[in-house]
Write a protein that holds these residues in place. Structure first.
Motif, PDB file in Angstrom:
ATOM      1  N   UNK A 314       0.815  -1.218   0.000  1.00  0.00           N
ATOM      2  CA  UNK A 314       0.000   0.000   0.000  1.00  0.00           C
ATOM      3  C   UNK A 314       0.848   1.267   0.000  1.00  0.00           C
ATOM      4  N   UNK A 315       2.158   1.097  -0.004  1.00  0.00           N
ATOM      5  CA  UNK A 315       3.064   2.234   0.078  1.00  0.00           C
ATOM      6  C   UNK A 315       3.494   2.682  -1.321  1.00  0.00           C
ATOM      7  N   UNK A 316       2.539   2.701  -2.223  1.00  0.00           N
ATOM      8  CA  UNK A 316       2.776   3.120  -3.604  1.00  0.00           C
ATOM      9  C   UNK A 316       3.861   2.297  -4.274  1.00  0.00           C
ATOM     10  N   UNK A 317       4.029   1.047  -3.799  1.00  0.00           N
ATOM     11  CA  UNK A 317       4.996   0.159  -4.433  1.00  0.00           C
ATOM     12  C   UNK A 317       6.432   0.388  -4.058  1.00  0.00           C
ATOM     13  N   UNK A 318       6.707   1.316  -3.144  1.00  0.00           N
ATOM     14  CA  UNK A 318       8.091   1.680  -2.842  1.00  0.00           C
ATOM     15  C   UNK A 318       8.856   0.514  -2.231  1.00  0.00           C
ATOM     16  N   UNK A 339       1.299  -7.376  -6.030  1.00  0.00           N
ATOM     17  CA  UNK A 339       0.438  -6.205  -6.211  1.00  0.00           C
ATOM     18  C   UNK A 339       1.179  -5.023  -5.601  1.00  0.00           C
ATOM     19  N   UNK A 340       2.079  -4.393  -6.362  1.00  0.00           N
ATOM     20  CA  UNK A 340       3.002  -3.408  -5.779  1.00  0.00           C
ATOM     21  C   UNK A 340       2.372  -2.102  -5.337  1.00  0.00           C
ATOM     22  N   UNK A 341       1.052  -1.957  -5.446  1.00  0.00           N
ATOM     23  CA  UNK A 341       0.433  -0.721  -4.970  1.00  0.00           C
ATOM     24  C   UNK A 341      -0.800  -1.010  -4.127  1.00  0.00           C
ATOM     25  N   UNK A 345       1.850  -5.106   3.602  1.00  0.00           N
ATOM     26  CA  UNK A 345       2.111  -6.404   4.224  1.00  0.00           C
ATOM     27  C   UNK A 345       2.859  -7.304   3.254  1.00  0.00           C
ATOM     28  N   UNK A 346       3.885  -7.977   3.777  1.00  0.00           N
ATOM     29  CA  UNK A 346       4.579  -9.022   3.028  1.00  0.00           C
ATOM     30  C   UNK A 346       4.217 -10.332   3.703  1.00  0.00           C
TER      31      UNK A 346
END
Length: 351
Positions: A314-318, A339-341, A345-346
Motif C-alpha cells: 500500500x506504500x505506492x509500491x516503494x 500487487x506493488x500498490x 504487508x509481506x
C-alpha cells in the motif's frame, strides 16, 4: 577504529587522563562552601556526552540534593530520544539499580568471558555491541538506605567492565570505605586537583556554563543525524549455500547480529506457535529495510518450492517494487502474487 566505537573512556583532568566510561567510577568530593565541585561534575558529564558517539550513552541522574547537576544538559533530550533520564526519589533509584543489575548480567552473557570488558569486546567485534550508561548521583551518600548502598556497592564493582559507570558528587564523611575504594576520588582545594589524595600536576579550568548548554544542543543535533554503519548481508546470512533449507518445521530468517551471535526469527514452529509477524515503527525507523532483509534471507535460504511470497504494497509500491522489474518481466521466483500498490504487508506461507 570505527567512529561508532568512540567513547569517553578517559577524562582529561589536571594534566592527566583519568579512566572513565567503561573503565572506572569517579567520585567528586562535594565542596560545600562553593559550587566548584558541582562545576567539575558537570564538566565530566559534558565530556561524557561530547566524546562518546551520539546515541551510545544513556545518562541516569539522581539529584536528591537538588543541585541542578543535570540542568545544563536538558536540551540533549530534544533530539527525539531521551538521552538523560532523571529519577526523583531513592525508591525510583532502587528500581533503576535493579534494572542495572539485569543489564550488567546481560552484557556479561554477551561477552561470554571472551574479553575483559565491554570496551575491549566492542573493539574486537568492530561494531557497537550494547551501549554505555553513566549513573550520576548528587546526593548525601551516607544518608542512603542500606538496600541502595548494598546494591550500589555491587554495581560499582562490576559495572564499569560492563559499560556501567558511576559519577558521584557527594561528601565523603561517614561513607563506607568500600564504596570509596571502588572510585577515583577527586578533590578540589583552592583550584588544585587531587585524585585519591595525590595532587595532579596541572591546574583545573572551570567550565563556562554556556559551554555546557551548547554541548547539550550539539549532542541533540548529532543524535538526530547519526547513522549506523551498515552490516553486510553475508555477515548475518550464510550465502555459501542456496535453497538448502526445509520449511517442514517452520521458516527461519536472519535479522542482524547481537554480540557474536546471529539473531534469527522462526515462524510456524510447533513449539512457540508463532505463525505471524507485525512490524511497526515511526517514519524513517527502518521498517522497509527490515522487510527487505527478511525477504532476502528467506529467498536465499529456501527454494520457491519451500516458501511462497504473497507481496502486497500500500506504500505506492516503494517497498516491494525492487522485486518486480516491469521492463523485463523479471521477478522474484518465490512471488506468487505481486500487487506493488496494494498493501504494506509481506505475507509468507510454507509451500
Amino acid at each position: 577504529m570505527s567512529d561508532l566505537l568512540r567513547v569517553a573512556d578517559v577524562f582529561p583532568c589536571g594534566g592527566v587522563g583519568l579512566p572513565f566510561l567503561g573503565r572506572a567510577n569517579i567520585w567528586v568530593t562535594d565542596t560545600v562552601e562553593d559550587g566548584r565541585s558541582l562545576l567539575l561534575t558537570q564538566q565530566i558529564i559534558q565530556h561524557a556526552l561530547s566524546a562518546t558517539f551520539p546515541g551510545q550513552l544513556e545518562v541516569i541522574v539522581l539529584d536528591e540534593a537538588l543541585s541542578g547537576v543535570a540542568a545544563p544538559f536538558t536540551a540533549a533530550n530534544s533530539g527525539g530520544e531521551k538521552l538523560i533520564m532523571t529519577v526523583n526519589t531513592p525508591e525510583e533509584f532502587l528500581k533503576e539499580l535493579a534494572y542495572l543489575r539485569d543489564h550488567v548480567q546481560a552484557v556479561n552473557d554477551v561477552i561470554q568471558g571472551l574479553s575483559d570488558d565491554l570496551l575491549t569486546f566492542r573493539r574486537s567485534q568492530g561494531y557497537p555491541v550494547e551501549g554505555y550508561k553513566l549513573i550520576v548521583l548528587s546526593v548525601d551518600v551516607s544518608a542512603l538506605n542500606d538496600r541502595i548502598l548494598d546494591t550500589l556497592s555491587v554495581l560499582m564493582k562490576a559495572g564499569p567492565r560492563a559499560g556501567v559507570t558511576f559519577l558521584i558528587h557527594s561528601m565523603t564523611l561517614g561513607v563506607n570505605p568500600f564504596l570509596l575504594e571502588r572510585c577515583l576520588v577527586v578533590t578540589l582545594d583552592d583550584g588544585a586537583l587531587a585524585v585519591n589524595d595525590r595532587p595532579l600536576p596541572g591546574p583545573w579550568d572551570p567550565p563556562d556554563p554556556r559551554a555546557l548548554i551548547q554541548t547539550a544542543d550539539q549532542v541533540a543535533r548529532a543524535r538526530a543525524g547519526a547513522t549506523m554503519d551498515p552490516i553486510e548481508f553475508g555477515q548475518v546470512q550464510d550465502i555459501s549455500t542456496m535453497w538448502s533449507g526445509s520449511s517442514r518445521d517452520g521458516i527461519t530468517f536472519a535479522v542482524g547480529r547481537y554480540g557474536r551471535e546471529i539473531v534469527e526469527v522462526t515462524l510456524g514452529d510447533e513449539v512457540n506457535q508463532r505463525h505471524n509477524m507485525l512490524v511497526t515503527g515511526a517514519v524513517g525507523q527502518g521498517k522497509s529495510n527490515l522487510i527487505s532483509v527478511i525477504v532476502h534471507s528467506l529467498c536465499q535460504r529456501y527454494s520457491p518450492d519451500e516458501v511462497q511470497l504473497y507481496m502486497l504494497d500500500f506504500k505506492e509500491g516503494i517497498t516491494l517494487q525492487q522485486y518486480l522489474d516491469e521492463a523485463t518481466g523479471a521477478y522474484l521466483p518465490h512471488a506468487r502474487v505481486r500487487a506493488p500498490e496494494k498493501s504494506v504487508v509481506c505475507a509468507v506461507t510454507r509451500g
